[in-house]
Write a protein that holds these residues in place. Structure first.
Motif, short mmCIF file in Angstrom:
data_model
loop_
_atom_site.label_atom_id
_atom_site.label_comp_id
_atom_site.label_asym_id
_atom_site.label_seq_id
_atom_site.Cartn_x
_atom_site.Cartn_y
_atom_site.Cartn_z
N CYS A 98 -8.30 -5.12 3.30
CA CYS A 98 -8.11 -3.80 4.63
C CYS A 98 -9.41 -4.11 5.52
O CYS A 98 -10.16 -3.63 4.72
N THR A 114 -4.06 6.83 7.31
CA THR A 114 -4.93 6.38 7.62
C THR A 114 -4.76 4.60 8.36
O THR A 114 -3.73 4.69 8.41
N PRO A 115 -6.09 3.88 8.52
CA PRO A 115 -6.09 2.23 9.76
C PRO A 115 -4.20 2.01 8.78
O PRO A 115 -3.93 1.59 9.60
N CYS A 116 -4.06 1.61 7.56
CA CYS A 116 -2.98 0.85 7.03
C CYS A 116 -1.11 1.46 7.60
O CYS A 116 -0.82 1.02 8.27
N ILE A 145 0.69 -1.49 0.17
CA ILE A 145 -0.20 0.38 0.20
C ILE A 145 0.87 1.18 0.14
O ILE A 145 0.52 1.84 -0.11
N LYS A 201 -17.23 -3.02 5.62
CA LYS A 201 -15.69 -3.13 5.36
C LYS A 201 -14.72 -4.96 6.03
O LYS A 201 -14.76 -5.19 5.22
N LYS A 238 0.32 -4.85 5.83
CA LYS A 238 0.81 -6.14 4.98
C LYS A 238 1.24 -7.74 5.27
O LYS A 238 0.91 -7.82 4.65
N ALA A 264 -4.16 -3.86 -2.15
CA ALA A 264 -4.56 -4.01 -0.97
C ALA A 264 -5.04 -3.18 0.28
O ALA A 264 -4.95 -4.08 1.36
N CYS A 265 -6.27 -2.48 -0.72
CA CYS A 265 -7.60 -2.43 0.09
C CYS A 265 -8.06 -3.39 0.25
O CYS A 265 -9.13 -3.39 1.47
N CYS A 312 -10.67 5.86 6.87
CA CYS A 312 -10.78 5.33 5.59
C CYS A 312 -11.80 4.11 5.07
O CYS A 312 -11.36 3.30 5.56
N THR A 313 -12.39 4.59 3.78
CA THR A 313 -13.01 2.91 3.28
C THR A 313 -12.20 2.47 1.75
O THR A 313 -11.64 1.13 2.27
N TRP A 314 -11.14 3.34 0.63
CA TRP A 314 -10.24 2.91 0.42
C TRP A 314 -9.33 4.82 0.13
O TRP A 314 -9.91 5.67 -0.02
N THR A 315 -8.17 3.47 -0.60
CA THR A 315 -7.52 5.60 -1.11
C THR A 315 -7.11 4.64 -2.98
O THR A 315 -8.15 3.98 -3.38
S1 SF4 Z 1 -8.32 1.12 3.01
FE1 SF4 Z 1 -6.66 1.14 1.81
S2 SF4 Z 1 -5.87 2.97 2.00
FE2 SF4 Z 1 -7.34 2.22 3.92
S3 SF4 Z 1 -6.59 1.79 5.10
FE3 SF4 Z 1 -6.99 0.43 4.29
S4 SF4 Z 1 -5.16 -0.34 2.20
FE4 SF4 Z 1 -5.36 1.35 3.87
#
Ligand code: SF4
Ligand SMILES: Cc1cc2nc3c(=O)[nH]c(=O)nc-3n(C[C@H](O)[C@H](O)[C@H](O)COP(=O)(O)OP(=O)(O)OC[C@H]3O[C@@H](n4cnc5c(N)ncnc54)[C@H](O)[C@@H]3O)c2cc1C
Ligand code: SF4
Lengths: 380, 209, 651
Positions: A270, A176-178, A20, A334, A58, A266-267, A208-211
């Motif tokens: 998550c 962000t969460p990751c 990510i 999610k 990850k 990667a999202c 964060c839902t996604w980036t």
């Molecule tokens: S959704 Fe993607 S960008 Fe957001 S926290 Fe999770 S891995 Fe990171």
């Protein structure tokens, strides 16, 4: 937590497109480097165990271990993670105004923490022409420069690693969460090093839902607008289905159907929407653009909020019940989606010699109605 | 012309790029030329100057000139400026009767430096060299050469050592004649010291095998 | 005085093959010599350039082989004796011009010495030049001993003047780079005046305009010359036969293979059964001489390197005379008796000869073989070729590799010919991904750089040495700039033709004879062509990488000149800019955070891994003090202390 080396990180994360780009593996050695929102391995490294792997959000993330480190108890799988309270908030009258994403809670908290010397420095994230640039700042006045969300993969953790090298002992970080999963892993001293010091003074999480992949987004947007003029990106709540881009002289809407292909793979694995490993987590508040949702998780977080409120940097209010339910549902969805996807991809709770991206107790999976991940045996 | 011990007599000078192989083989070739022998010297250089193995094959004969390469397994004497190179040459040209003079100072290759290969100990090398040859002399010419002021004298000492074995007619005055063609008088003097030193190394050495 | 000038008629000298050729040229009274460096041919011009002043001859390292041939041809057309040297690849470069020169003919004697490299010791292929003689229809000679290598030159000049045609001489690595005894002849006093006549009858080769047309006249004229050459070859003193009158096996050989054949007969003790015909005149073949020997022989074995060139021509001849002498079995490469790749060796020839004659070669005992192989495996660790300590190429490729990996778009580098070709090997980061002929890296990059319309998103780079830049790099860059190809040409300017031994080139203020020459500025040339140009010092690692990152952002053809003198150059050797040391307290060695980046990946031989202390160490004998490793160490453990020019520490 299981720790492997750079070769496993390369094989299990980078090569499988699970990276990510958080930068947790960079600025600690010469082999992993971050450039234009992507992380790459420059040369081969033969170590069996390395911080690169140990830090990666990850690779081998054991949610029970993180939970017991942060909250002293096992991971429960609840939609919003462990917390003390959920409120709504926005920057108070003492805060300098800025180009805030929502209520400016994040900027206000960081400004306050720096002013009160609760932290010596802060890791914040800017961008230049849509390419993310994390920075380390020490002046409270600089915080607003970083206001607004950069909806791209950012190597924010690299700057945290660098701050350690530079000798900072109490560093605040917004992520962000990751990114905060990486920070939490770093804080557990995964390699049991004698010289280890926990330098994370304050962790502020972003929902964060996604980036989006920084390079893909740059390519897509620069074909349509002058990216230098972008002031803000936003994703209004459903059913809008658009990405709004506010530029110096315009506001345009782009269909999410064109945006979604740029979401990193990667999202999809998550499980964290609300930055569960932070002192406090901040998100938007549906329907109220000037406000934030604020989850107070740790004692440190709670103390910071009450001080910020007392000194006029923050204003809080009660979280509307409907919004809370909405948030829980979204976060729960999610989580379930991610565990399912991870299982499908063969990177959940791998047995024997298999390397997992995520580890979570089978009981929780059962509670969430996800079949047990026990049949994920080593795919060597 | 004194008859040679073998006709052709096959002498190898081996080392690593930059050690002065070519110079040594030229000096020996010129010395033996004066005796009237036929000489052919084959050498591998070019890209091998850059840290690779360098080998000169000297074919010394009485009537016909032989080829620049010694056929497999047919060396009579190997003069090695580096122990691993001695082993490498034995692999191609060695036989149970071959004689070896070896300077024991190792030069590690990139493959060793980077850890892909390990370099054997001097004791191990000595054991293998003795076992693979009929007779072996182990000398420390690099050390002695540095004492004399320049590691490059190591070559000259090895020529002296070769002369000391008595296998080939490499008389001291011939050596002087040949190097005097290239060097000034004061340098000739230093080189003679090195030559003598090398000669004594072989004479003093307890012979193996 | 240089070795090739020393000695009078009748003296015996130990010469390297290339020195013998150079001496031969002097004995032949050569006036003009031009060539392009390339192993194994370079020492010919090197030796001659050293004596140019003494002998009053003109010697130059030309910009490439084609121009070298043109420069030499000018000498010939002005009535002088001229020689041109190159390695085998150069013949391909020069061949277009030579094709025309063959037809126009020459005036003063002109000899081209081209050296093949069987087994590709210092090349990227083992192609040979002999077929060019056949294609261009010009005579070819292959010396089979050191003495021949010298004496043949004079004979070749005489032949060239008799035929008024170019004459090819072929060298090979094992002759050019080996040494043997040579008996000297006199050095003549020549006094030739140069003048180019162009006022005569158009068809008069000696006085008219020089042109390959009309073909109906010039082509038959060329073929007549070739026939005349074959006639002269019948009595060539450099062909000889040794052996019994009626050999069971007749070995027909040439070049360095003569040595192997002699040795094979000796190894098998076949002096009474096998004869050797050493053929120097391998194209066109002297028919009567061949017939005489084929007649006497039982079987024939052709020994040559690399392809069955002589064998095939012999077979054509044998067919033509089959009605007179009967059908003779001719063995060689076509039937697999000998391989048609790699170089010959005494053992290989002996093996083939043993098979034909039912004899056998003494072998090492199985026990020794097994033992020695095992010990080589453990006792003689591989010695990969690597850049020298302090080599600017290591620094340049390091930066390129870092940038391309960080950029992370599968960018790649098209390689070229020079020391930096070693960048293909994993020991040197494996940065280069292609390697072909001189200048072709940039030509390839020019092509790759146009493939974006087909979805190619990878960054494209080429590297090119300074000498290669002048040789054939310039047209490739012109092409890239003109067509707006997206690529970066990195010129690795180390101020000399380092690979082959520091021959000067047009970028240097000195010519082959040591005179001051006008140097041509590479960066200015590139700018004039219209490329965006940056010049950096590769030892400044950060600035170099910064420049590369920036150029990657720009459209079109760009040039980065990385300028730093070769570590082996005479001007640099023994002068350290920095005294280097490793702070063992700071060195993190094998630990997480470094894992021996310097000794494991960067691999400068001046850095050593100390097994005992588990830290890196500087080998002060090998280290050249370039300082680059200090900028790659992640722990800042490598220190550089500036030294003054005299090697003392700067106060
Ligand atoms: S959704 Fe993607 S960008 Fe957001 S926290 Fe999770 S891995 Fe990171
Ligand atoms: C990639 C991304 C996805 C998000 N998705 C959601 C979502 O689905 N739902 C939701 O409610 N909220 C989401 N947010 C959070 C939301 O956009 C706001 O950041 C949050 O509400 C805080 O608002 P604020 O006004 O307090 O922030 P501000 O006061 O404007 O401060 C923003 C802070 O975010 C930091 N930041 C910006 N971009 C990044 C980045 N890429 N990585 C690390 N730090 C960064 C900056 O350092 C700055 O300090 C997301 C944020 C990001 C960066
Ligand atoms: S996710 Fe972060 S830590 Fe993991 S490989 Fe990518 S950049 Fe490195």
């Amino acid at each position: 937590m299981q720790v492997f080396g750079p070769n496993e990180l390369l094989a299990d994360v980078l090569k499988k497109d699970l990276c990510i780009g958080c930068g947790a593996c960079t600025e600690i050695c010469p082999y992993f480097k971050s450039y234009k929102g992507r992380t790459s391995m420059l040369f081969s490294c033969t170590r069996q165990e390395g911080r690169c792997h140990a830090h990666c959000p990850k690779a081998e993330v054991d949610l029970d271990e993180l939970s017991s480190f942060m909250f002293g108890k096992a991971y429960e799988g609840s939609p919003l993670g462990s917390y003390q309270s959920v409120v709504i908030s926005k920057a108070g009258p003492e805060m300098i105004p800025g180009n805030f994403q929502s209520g400016g809670t994040v900027s206000a908290l960081m400004t306050h923490a720096l002013m009160e010397r609760q932290i010596d420095a802060a890791v914040l994230t800017d961008w230049k022409g849509l390419i993310p640039v994390p920075e380390l700042i020490t002046e409270p006045g600089d915080v607003t420069r970083f206001a607004s969300s950069k909806y791209v993969t950012a190597p924010t953790v690299s700057m945290f690693n660098k701050s350690k090298q530079l000798g900072y002992k109490r560093v605040g970080i917004v992520g962000t969460p990751c990114q905060l999963t990486a920070i939490a892993k770093i804080r557990t001293n995964p390699l049991d090093r004698e010289d280890f010091e926990d330098t994370a003074g304050l962790t502020v999480g972003l929902f964060c839902t996604w980036t989006l992949d920084a390079r893909d987004l740059l390519k897509y947007l620069s074909a349509r607008i002058d990216v230098e003029k972008i002031k803000k990106l936003d994703i209004p709540p459903p059913p809008a289905e658009v990405l709004t881009v506010t530029t110096v002289d315009d506001e345009i809407e782009l269909p999410l159907s064109e945006i979604r292909p740029m979401i990193p793979r990667a999202c999809s694995v998550c499980p964290d929407m609300t930055a569960e490993w932070a002192d406090v987590s901040v998100g938007g508040l549906e329907g109220s653009p000037g406000w934030n949702t604020l989850i107070i998780r740790t004692q440190k977080g709670a103390e910071l909020i009450s001080k910020a409120e007392a000194s006029g940097f923050l204003v809080t209010d009660k979280m509307p019940k409907e919004s809370f339910e909405h948030l829980s549902m979204a976060a729960g969805n999610k989580k379930a989606r991610a565990f399912r996807q991870a299982m499908e991809d063969g990177c959940l709770n791998n047995k024997d010699d298999g390397h997992a991206a995520l580890r979570v107790s089978p009981t929780i999976l059962k509670e969430m109605n996800i079949e047990s991940g026990e049949d994920n045996v080593g795919d060597t | 012309m004194t008859p040679l011990k073998h006709n052709p007599y096959n002498l190898v000078i081996t080392g690593v790029g930059g050690q002065g192989n070519v110079m040594a083989s030229r000096v020996i070739g010129n010395m033996l030329s004066i005796h009237g022998y036929r000489i052919t010297i084959g050498e591998t250089f070019g890209a091998s100057q850059r840290g690779g193995s360098v080998r000169s094959d000297l074919r010394i004969s009485e009537e016909i000139a032989f080829s620049p390469q010694i056929p497999k397994g047919r060396a009579h004497m190997i003069v090695a400026m580096e122990p691993a190179e001695a082993i490498r040459v034995l692999g191609e040209l060695g036989n149970p009767d071959v004689k070896v003079i070896c300077n024991m100072r190792p030069i590690h290759s990139v493959n060793v430096i980077c850890g892909d290969f390990t370099y054997p100990s001097a004791e191990q090398h000595k054991e293998w060299l003795s076992d693979l040859s009929g007779q072996a002399w182990f000398v420390n010419t690099t050390e002695a050469a540095v004492k004399l002021g320049n590691p490059i004298f190591s070559n000259i000492m090895l020529i002296g050592a070769l002369a000391g074995t008595g296998d080939l007619p490499l008389e001291r005055d011939l050596f002087e004649t040949v190097i005097a063609r290239w060097l000034s008088a004061d340098k000739v003097e230093k080189n003679l010291v090195a030559f003598d030193k090398g000669m004594s190394m072989v004479k003093d050495d307890k012979r193996d095998g | 005085m240089s070795a090739i000038l020393k000695g009078k008629k009748g003296d015996q000298r130990l010469f390297m093959g290339n020195e013998a050729i150079a001496r031969g040229a002097l004995e032949a009274g050569v006036n003009v010599v031009a060539g392009y460096p390339g192993t194994p041919s370079s020492e010919i011009i090197e030796s001659l350039s050293r004596v140019a002043k003494d002998r009053d001859i003109y010697v130059e390292w030309s910009v490439n082989e084609k121009v070298a041939a043109e420069v030499a041809a000018a000498g010939s057309l002005a009535g002088l004796r001229s020689m041109c040297t190159m390695k085998m690849n150069g013949v391909h470069v020069a061949s277009d011009f030579l094709l025309h020169l063959a037809l126009t003919g020459t005036r003063g004697g002109m000899v081209i010495v081209a050296c093949d490299d069987p087994n590709a010791h210092s090349s990227q292929n083992e192609a040979e030049m002999r077929h060019f003689a056949q294609m261009l229809e010009i005579p070819l000679l292959e010396p089979g001993s050191f003495q021949d290598a010298k004496d043949l030159i004079k004979w070749a000049f005489e032949l060239s003047e008799e035929l008024r045609s170019i004459v090819f001489i072929r060298g090979t690595t094992r002759l050019s780079h080996a040494s043997g005894q040579v008996v000297l002849d006199e050095l003549p006093e020549t006094e030739r005046k140069a003048a180019f006549r162009h006022d005569g009858f158009i068809l008069d080769q000696m006085t008219g305009s020089v042109i390959s047309l009309p073909i109906a006249f010039k082509h038959p004229q060329l073929q007549e010359k070739l026939q005349k050459a074959a006639e002269r070859y019948e009595g060539c003193p450099f062909n000889s036969y040794t052996g019994p009158e009626n050999p069971d096996v007749l070995i027909i050989t040439s070049s360095a293979c003569t040595f192997y054949s002699i040795e094979a007969v000796h190894m098998l003790d076949l002096q009474n059964r096998a004869g050797i015909l050493k053929l120097t005149t391998t194209w066109p073949l002297p028919k009567r001489l061949i017939k005489k020997h084929l007649q006497t022989a039982g079987q024939i074995l052709v020994v040559e390197e690399v392809l069955p060139f002589m064998e095939e021509n012999l077979k054509v001849l044998a067919y033509e005379i089959a009605s007179e002498i009967g059908i003779k079995p001719i063995l060689g490469k076509r039937d697999g008796t000998l391989p048609s790749h790699g170089e010959m060796r005494p053992d290989v020839v002996a093996g083939a000869l043993a098979g034909i004659t039912g004899t056998s070669v003494d072998q090492r005992s199985e026990e020794y073989e097994k033992k020695v192989n095992e010990r080589v495996f453990f006792g003689a660790p591989a010695r990969d070729l690597t850049f020298c300590p302090g080599c600017p190429h290591r620094a340049s490729l390091w930066s390129i590799e870092n940038v391309l990996q960080m950029d992370n778009r599968q960018g790649f580098v098209c390689g070229d010919v020079g020391c930096y070709t070693m960048g293909l090997s994993p020991s040197n980061f494996g940065t280069l991904k292609t390697a072909h002929s001189m200048g072709s890296g940039t030509g390839l990059a020019s092509g790759f750089g146009k493939l974006d319309r087909f979805g190619m998103e990878q960054p494209v780079l080429s590297v090119c040495g300074d000498s290669t830049f002048f040789h054939t790099g310039i047209p490739a860059l012109v092409n890239a700039v003109h067509h707006g190809s997206n690529m970066i040409m990195v010129v690795l300017d180390n101020s000399g033709t380092a690979m082959t031994g520091f021959q000067p080139h047009p970028g240097i203020e000195k010519n082959a004879m040591g005179d001051v020459a006008k140097s041509i500025d590479i960066a200015k040339v590139c700018e004039a062509i219209g490329a965006k140009v940056r010049v950096e010092d590769p030892f400044e690692v950060e600035a170099t990488q910064e420049a590369l990152f920036q150029l990657l952002e720009e459209e079109g053809a760009k040039v980065l000149v990385l300028k730093q003198v070769c570590a082996l150059s005479p001007e640099k050797k023994w002068s350290k800019k920095f005294e280097m040391s490793v702070d063992t307290e700071l060195c993190i060695g094998e630990e997480c955070g470094c894992n021996r980046l310097c000794t494991r990946i960067f691999r400068c031989p001046g850095l050593v891994w100390d097994q005992e202390s588990k830290t890196a160490r500087i080998d002060s004998i090998l280290c050249t003090g370039c300082g680059v490793c200090a900028s790659i160490c992640p722990a800042n453990a490598i220190r550089k202390t500036p030294l003054a020019a005299n090697g003392k520490e700067v106060a």
